[in-house]
Design a protein around this motif. Structure first.
Motif, PDB file in Angstrom:
ATOM      1  N   MET A 195       2.688  21.126   3.570  1.00  0.00           N
ATOM      2  CA  MET A 195       2.487  19.762   4.051  1.00  0.00           C
ATOM      3  C   MET A 195       2.833  18.739   2.969  1.00  0.00           C
ATOM      4  N   ARG A 196       3.647  17.745   3.335  1.00  0.00           N
ATOM      5  CA  ARG A 196       4.037  16.656   2.447  1.00  0.00           C
ATOM      6  C   ARG A 196       4.051  15.366   3.260  1.00  0.00           C
ATOM      7  N   GLU A 197       3.521  14.304   2.674  1.00  0.00           N
ATOM      8  CA  GLU A 197       3.455  13.046   3.415  1.00  0.00           C
ATOM      9  C   GLU A 197       3.540  11.863   2.470  1.00  0.00           C
ATOM     10  N   VAL A 198       4.317  10.878   2.875  1.00  0.00           N
ATOM     11  CA  VAL A 198       4.390   9.608   2.161  1.00  0.00           C
ATOM     12  C   VAL A 198       4.292   8.504   3.208  1.00  0.00           C
ATOM     13  N   GLU A 199       3.405   7.566   2.981  1.00  0.00           N
ATOM     14  CA  GLU A 199       3.251   6.431   3.898  1.00  0.00           C
ATOM     15  C   GLU A 199       3.060   5.169   3.070  1.00  0.00           C
ATOM     16  N   GLY A 200       3.681   4.088   3.495  1.00  0.00           N
ATOM     17  CA  GLY A 200       3.540   2.858   2.730  1.00  0.00           C
ATOM     18  C   GLY A 200       3.895   1.636   3.535  1.00  0.00           C
ATOM     19  N   MET A 201       3.558   0.487   2.971  1.00  0.00           N
ATOM     20  CA  MET A 201       3.928  -0.784   3.593  1.00  0.00           C
ATOM     21  C   MET A 201       3.938  -1.868   2.524  1.00  0.00           C
ATOM     22  N   VAL A 202       4.704  -2.916   2.794  1.00  0.00           N
ATOM     23  CA  VAL A 202       4.736  -4.092   1.942  1.00  0.00           C
ATOM     24  C   VAL A 202       4.881  -5.294   2.848  1.00  0.00           C
ATOM     25  N   THR A 203       4.173  -6.382   2.522  1.00  0.00           N
ATOM     26  CA  THR A 203       4.214  -7.576   3.358  1.00  0.00           C
ATOM     27  C   THR A 203       4.064  -8.814   2.487  1.00  0.00           C
ATOM     28  N   GLY A 204       4.514  -9.926   3.008  1.00  0.00           N
ATOM     29  CA  GLY A 204       4.421 -11.195   2.299  1.00  0.00           C
ATOM     30  C   GLY A 204       5.419 -12.182   2.863  1.00  0.00           C
ATOM     31  N   GLY A 205       5.365 -13.423   2.378  1.00  0.00           N
ATOM     32  CA  GLY A 205       6.309 -14.423   2.847  1.00  0.00           C
ATOM     33  C   GLY A 205       5.853 -15.819   2.532  1.00  0.00           C
ATOM     34  N   SER A 263     -14.607   0.870  -6.325  1.00  0.00           N
ATOM     35  CA  SER A 263     -15.597   0.075  -5.597  1.00  0.00           C
ATOM     36  C   SER A 263     -14.958  -1.070  -4.830  1.00  0.00           C
ATOM     37  N   ASP A 264     -13.786  -1.552  -5.279  1.00  0.00           N
ATOM     38  CA  ASP A 264     -13.095  -2.615  -4.549  1.00  0.00           C
ATOM     39  C   ASP A 264     -12.022  -2.066  -3.616  1.00  0.00           C
ATOM     40  N   ARG A 265     -12.016  -0.737  -3.391  1.00  0.00           N
ATOM     41  CA  ARG A 265     -11.061  -0.073  -2.494  1.00  0.00           C
ATOM     42  C   ARG A 265      -9.624  -0.196  -2.979  1.00  0.00           C
ATOM     43  N   ASN A 266      -9.447  -0.441  -4.260  1.00  0.00           N
ATOM     44  CA  ASN A 266      -8.107  -0.565  -4.820  1.00  0.00           C
ATOM     45  C   ASN A 266      -7.361   0.757  -4.757  1.00  0.00           C
ATOM     46  N   TRP A 267      -8.070   1.859  -4.861  1.00  0.00           N
ATOM     47  CA  TRP A 267      -7.455   3.182  -4.756  1.00  0.00           C
ATOM     48  C   TRP A 267      -8.495   4.173  -4.216  1.00  0.00           C
ATOM     49  N   SER A 268      -8.004   5.285  -3.705  1.00  0.00           N
ATOM     50  CA  SER A 268      -8.903   6.325  -3.212  1.00  0.00           C
ATOM     51  C   SER A 268      -8.211   7.675  -3.307  1.00  0.00           C
ATOM     52  N   LEU A 269      -9.008   8.729  -3.433  1.00  0.00           N
ATOM     53  CA  LEU A 269      -8.513  10.100  -3.463  1.00  0.00           C
ATOM     54  C   LEU A 269      -9.391  10.916  -2.529  1.00  0.00           C
ATOM     55  N   GLU A 284       0.853  -1.183   0.000  1.00  0.00           N
ATOM     56  CA  GLU A 284       0.000   0.000   0.000  1.00  0.00           C
ATOM     57  C   GLU A 284       0.890   1.235   0.000  1.00  0.00           C
ATOM     58  N   LEU A 285       0.473   2.253  -0.742  1.00  0.00           N
ATOM     59  CA  LEU A 285       1.216   3.509  -0.799  1.00  0.00           C
ATOM     60  C   LEU A 285       0.241   4.676  -0.744  1.00  0.00           C
ATOM     61  N   PHE A 338      -3.777  10.640  -1.787  1.00  0.00           N
ATOM     62  CA  PHE A 338      -4.048   9.555  -2.733  1.00  0.00           C
ATOM     63  C   PHE A 338      -3.506   8.266  -2.151  1.00  0.00           C
ATOM     64  N   ASN A 339      -4.326   7.201  -2.221  1.00  0.00           N
ATOM     65  CA  ASN A 339      -3.947   5.901  -1.674  1.00  0.00           C
ATOM     66  C   ASN A 339      -4.113   4.833  -2.754  1.00  0.00           C
ATOM     67  N   LYS A 340      -3.120   3.947  -2.868  1.00  0.00           N
ATOM     68  CA  LYS A 340      -3.172   2.849  -3.831  1.00  0.00           C
ATOM     69  C   LYS A 340      -2.785   1.553  -3.125  1.00  0.00           C
ATOM     70  N   ARG A 341      -3.584   0.525  -3.344  1.00  0.00           N
ATOM     71  CA  ARG A 341      -3.337  -0.774  -2.729  1.00  0.00           C
ATOM     72  C   ARG A 341      -3.008  -1.807  -3.805  1.00  0.00           C
ATOM     73  N   PHE A 342      -2.137  -2.740  -3.422  1.00  0.00           N
ATOM     74  CA  PHE A 342      -1.740  -3.829  -4.314  1.00  0.00           C
ATOM     75  C   PHE A 342      -1.854  -5.136  -3.536  1.00  0.00           C
ATOM     76  N   GLY A 343      -2.400  -6.147  -4.136  1.00  0.00           N
ATOM     77  CA  GLY A 343      -2.483  -7.442  -3.473  1.00  0.00           C
ATOM     78  C   GLY A 343      -3.628  -7.501  -2.488  1.00  0.00           C
ATOM     79  N   ALA A 344      -3.648  -8.554  -1.666  1.00  0.00           N
ATOM     80  CA  ALA A 344      -4.745  -8.808  -0.726  1.00  0.00           C
ATOM     81  C   ALA A 344      -4.410  -8.215   0.624  1.00  0.00           C
ATOM     82  N   LEU A 345      -5.260  -7.291   1.089  1.00  0.00           N
ATOM     83  CA  LEU A 345      -5.083  -6.689   2.409  1.00  0.00           C
ATOM     84  C   LEU A 345      -6.154  -7.200   3.370  1.00  0.00           C
TER      85      LEU A 345
END
Length: 746
Positions: free
Chosen positions: A178-188, A693-699, A168-169, A739-746
């Protein structure tokens, strides 16, 4: 699962905000997810925990834009979080404040991070990002969270690694730079999973500073959190988490009342050798490592070990007089090293659930306070020069006949502490009938506290020329000539709790609580003689209801409490020296009622509300001295908030989303002497945007303090001791686009 859990599924108001989108609730209220919490060291439905608790999951935090501690004040009844700076936080639960930054002082609110106590005030703040959930528990909770939880606890649980790949980013920008960046990545894989989360946040100061230094009350912070989960079998899980938090904020604006809410602040500190920096600002680093090992021995027994190490170094320099004169210039360098270990055995059965365990906590802490000024300016501003009124920058030249234009003055004082405590604890719940469950818990402690003090306040050259052998403070700040003086104390408190939970019917639980808390003794050394401020003792009595309004999708909770305090400890700033110290204010009482609710008004709209009324203060008894009858610092009589979540389809692929909150607090005093008061404040926050609609991205477009209300966060402060009270402005309206973008299954 206990019988009471099977019978009842009521949810508390904000605690019951669900993680699934509102539009997904096609089948009505019966599909509302049960909220699970771990405040009692085991997974339970929140409705079956016999105490007041609020729980906010990660999805809810993101939806409402909660990324700072102080945002929690809008969502949890009876909680107020005041943040003067990242280095100075005040936590108020049920009218009682925990904000002592001295090394010997003890916290009143336990702040837990992944099961570890991080309550030392200068290190208790961390960036709120990538959270699994936050739990806020009120009332003395020493059995569950140790003596630091004498008025409550805030527990933060970070998101855990997962096997499926996901990332997710989020990026954001707004006014005030104001400037902000937040993200995460997970798996294994099946045995080992990893997760990396990070955030970078920056905003220019909102208080314009006309000196050469930066605008103030902004922030510049970076944090990252790598975590690893190792699961060699279905019964064994090892979680390793490292947290790094860095803040390089432009600093806090302590402004004079004459320039409050104007663009005329002119604050700075001089070039110096004692403050640690030549600019107003914060330089703070916190590092934390946590290891949790969970072993399910069998269906009835589970063993948990939690070990952690945390170190912090938090330097802040500030202009304490709030004027253009470099008269009162201070810094605080707070540092510490903490280690803890806990071993706990949980047991469960048809009627008996609970745990027994032991823990050890060790801490070394220091608070170094530097002071820099110019002698003539200081003496004139403080009214010590006959015939000179107000601050006179040329006083030194006049007093020396022009031989010297300035006499820089530097000094410091430092307090240190070495705290160790060993804890044995047990907590047992017995389900006497299908409707009644009783809980008994106790914590036994062996605590040792050592404290030391040293200072160097050199004699004033100007006063010496007048035959006065004294430092600028006329000896009111002890000068030990850099030699340490020390003292120690120990204690063995026994802290019990008793709880009853009764299922009145299938949709309503009643509970009652009796518990005891204690805030440790304080060794006060600043006078040069060891002075023990006795332990603060609290008896807490509480009754409450948690339930659902018949068959409607409206969940609620109500709690009524009474607390009695002996040896109530207050942190004050000496009116003559400006030095902070702890005093015993005598007896105090605290009575209040809290309520919250959540209503799923429709498939598209969820409404939440909370309110708290508190009558608290030092008892009006002559034996309580000068503070008798006074209201507590930062304690509003009435707080409340209304929030909403709304979501509706735009078309088959898009959603319109919105959320917001309106919060209110009645007037507060900023000091225990009740000299500085602010009227009621209400603030409005709104968010609106579009999403897949699948929450894949949002603004989202977000605004805080939408109506741009002017309010203050604190008043008086160090400058008040010298006739220069200062004020800290609350944040103005701020707007951002995210702006938020998701990748994979959360």
């Amino acid at each position: 699962m206990s019988r009471i859990v099977k019978r009842t599924f009521p949810l508390t108001a904000l605690a019951c905000l669900i993680s699934t989108p509102v539009a997904a609730q096609q089948s009505g209220p019966q599909n509302i997810e049960e909220v699970i919490v771990t405040a009692q060291k085991r997974e339970q439905s929140i409705a079956d925990v016999p105490m007041t608790i609020s729980s906010l999951d990660g999805e809810t935090l993101d939806t409402l834009g909660v990324d700072r501690f102080d945002s929690l004040s809008d969502l949890v009844p009876g909680l107020v979080v005041q943040q003067q700076s990242v280095n100075n936080n005040g936590y108020v639960i049920r009218g009682i404040t925990s904000d002592d930054g001295s090394a010997p002082g003890a916290a009143r609110v336990s702040v837990y991070l992944n099961g570890t106590d991080v309550s030392r005030s200068r290190a208790s703040y961390f960036e709120v990002y990538d959270m699994e959930r936050i739990e806020v528990v009120k009332g003395p909770q020493a059995t569950l969270f140790g003596t630091a939880a004498s008025i409550g606890a805030m527990s933060f649980i970070t998101a855990k690694p997962q096997r499926e790949f996901a990332s997710e980013l989020s990026v954001g920008a707004g006014d005030y730079g104001m400037r902000e960046v937040e993200g995460m990545v997970t798996g294994g894989g099946e045995i080992v999973q990893g997760r990396l989360a990070l955030v970078s946040r920056e905003r220019d100061g909102t208080v314009e500073n006309t000196s050469d230094e930066a605008d103030l009350n902004g922030y510049e912070r970076t944090a990252y959190r790598p975590s690893l989960r190792i699961a060699p079998s279905d019964d064994l899980t090892i979680d390793l988490v490292y947290n790094y938090d860095k803040a390089e904020d432009p600093g806090t604006a302590f402004v004079n009342e004459s320039v409050l809410f104007t663009d005329n602040a002119s604050l700075s500190v001089p070039d110096n050798d004692v403050l640690g920096m030549d600019d107003i600002g914060v330089d703070r680093t916190v590092k934390d490592f946590n290891a949790t090992v969970s072993w399910d021995i069998n269906d009835s027994l589970a063993l948990t070990y939690i070990g952690a190490h945390r170190d912090y170094d938090s330097l802040e320099a500030f202009d304490a007089d709030g004027t253009r004169y470099e008269f009162l210039n201070f810094s605080e360098d707070a540092s510490g090293d903490q280690s803890s270990h806990e071993l706990r055995l949980n047991f469960s059965g048809d009627r008996v659930n609970g745990f027994v365990g032991a823990s050890y906590f060790q801490e070394e802490a220091a608070q170094f306070v530097g002071f820099a000024s110019e002698e003539g300016l200081f003496l004139s501003c403080s009214g010590a020069l006959p015939g000179v009124e107000g601050c006179e920058p040329n006083a030194t030249a006049a007093l020396t006949g022009g031989a010297v234009s300035a006499l820089p003055y530097e000094g410091y004082y430092e307090n240190r502490a070495d705290n160790n405590n060993l804890n044995l604890f047990a907590d047992v719940s017995y389900q006497a009938t299908d409707k009644l469950e009783a809980t008994v818990g106790v914590r036994l402690m062996e605590e040792e506290r050592e404290s030391s003090y040293r200072s160097n306040m050199p004699a004033s050259t100007i006063l010496a020329s007048q035959g006065i052998d004294s430092n600028l403070f006329n000896g009111l700040i002890l000068d030990t000539a850099d030699e340490s003086i020390s003292g120690d104390t120990d204690g063995s408190p026994v802290l019990p709790r008793f709880n009853l939970l009764y299922a009145l019917n299938d949709s309503l639980n009643a509970y009652g609580t009796v518990s005891r808390g204690e805030r440790a003794e304080v060794i006060e050394m600043s006078s040069g003689v060891e002075s023990i401020v006795p332990a603060e003792e609290i008896d807490n009595y509480e009754i409450g209801l948690k339930g659902r309004l018949m068959d409607t999708p409206l969940d609620y909770s109500v709690a009524l409490f009474y607390q009695n305090y002996d040896n109530f400890q207050v942190n004050v700033i000496d009116e003559e020296s400006g030095q902070a110290r702890t005093e015993n204010a005598g007896s105090a009482t605290n009575t209040g009622i809290e309520a919250d609710l959540r209503w799923n008004a429709s498939e598209k709209l969820t409404l939440m509300a909370n309110a708290a009324w508190i009558d608290a203060g030092i008892d009006d008894d002559a034996t309580n001295g000068s503070y008798a009858g006074n209201q507590f610092r930062l304690q509003p009589e009435l707080t409340g908030a209304v929030s909403y979540l709304y979501e509706t389809p735009i078309n088959s692929g898009l959603l319109f989303t919105s959320s917001g909150s309106w919060s209110y607090r009645s007037s507060v005093y900023f000091d225990i002497a009740n000299r500085f008061e602010e009227d009621a404040v209400d603030l409005l926050k709104l968010r609106a945007g579009i999403a897949a609609s699948d929450r894949n991205w949002s603004l989202d477009l977000a605004a805080s303090n939408l109506l741009d209300k002017e309010y203050i966060m604190d008043a008086g402060n160090t400058g008040n001791s010298f006739g220069f009270p200062t004020y800290i402005e609350g944040a103005p309206r701020t707007v951002s686009l995210e702006f938020n973008k998701r990748f994979g299954a959360l």
